[in-house]
Design a protein around this motif. Sequence first.
Motif, short mmCIF file in Angstrom:
data_model
loop_
_atom_site.label_atom_id
_atom_site.label_comp_id
_atom_site.label_asym_id
_atom_site.label_seq_id
_atom_site.Cartn_x
_atom_site.Cartn_y
_atom_site.Cartn_z
N HIS A 18 50.09 62.75 -33.08
CA HIS A 18 49.55 61.51 -32.53
C HIS A 18 48.84 61.79 -31.20
N GLU A 19 49.46 62.60 -30.34
CA GLU A 19 48.86 62.91 -29.04
C GLU A 19 47.59 63.73 -29.20
N ALA A 20 47.57 64.67 -30.11
CA ALA A 20 46.36 65.46 -30.37
C ALA A 20 45.23 64.55 -30.83
N GLU A 21 45.54 63.62 -31.70
CA GLU A 21 44.52 62.68 -32.18
C GLU A 21 44.04 61.79 -31.04
N ARG A 22 44.98 61.33 -30.22
CA ARG A 22 44.61 60.46 -29.10
C ARG A 22 43.68 61.18 -28.13
N ARG A 23 43.93 62.47 -27.91
CA ARG A 23 43.11 63.26 -26.99
C ARG A 23 41.87 63.85 -27.65
N ARG A 24 41.77 63.63 -28.95
CA ARG A 24 40.64 64.16 -29.73
C ARG A 24 40.55 65.68 -29.62
N THR A 25 41.70 66.31 -29.83
CA THR A 25 41.78 67.77 -29.83
C THR A 25 42.64 68.20 -31.01
N THR A 26 42.80 69.48 -31.18
CA THR A 26 43.61 69.97 -32.29
C THR A 26 45.07 70.10 -31.86
N VAL A 27 45.96 70.12 -32.85
CA VAL A 27 47.37 70.34 -32.58
C VAL A 27 47.54 71.72 -31.93
N SER A 28 46.81 72.70 -32.39
CA SER A 28 46.90 74.05 -31.83
C SER A 28 46.51 74.07 -30.35
N GLU A 29 45.42 73.41 -30.01
CA GLU A 29 44.97 73.40 -28.61
C GLU A 29 45.96 72.66 -27.72
#
Length: 77
Positions: A18-29
């Motif tokens: 959810h946080e990765a999506e919110r920040r528009r980044t990947t889970v890995s990053e």
Amino acid sequence: MRRTTVKLPDDLDARLRHEAERRRTTVSELTRQAIEAHLGGGRTRRRLLAAGAGGSGRSDISERIEEILAAEVPTSH
């Protein structure tokens, strides 16, 4: 770069995604950033632990700096 597998509880995995999506980044990053922040990595800025420790609670300090310094520093006259 090396690949590492990490096992996460379902609720933590959901929060991470959810946080990765919110920040528009990947889970890995996002995971790399979190690990670097936790371990003190070189690319992220660390918070100073003492920041704000001497807070006076006053909001006019910068406006009164000359007055404050004059009261603290003895004059040589």
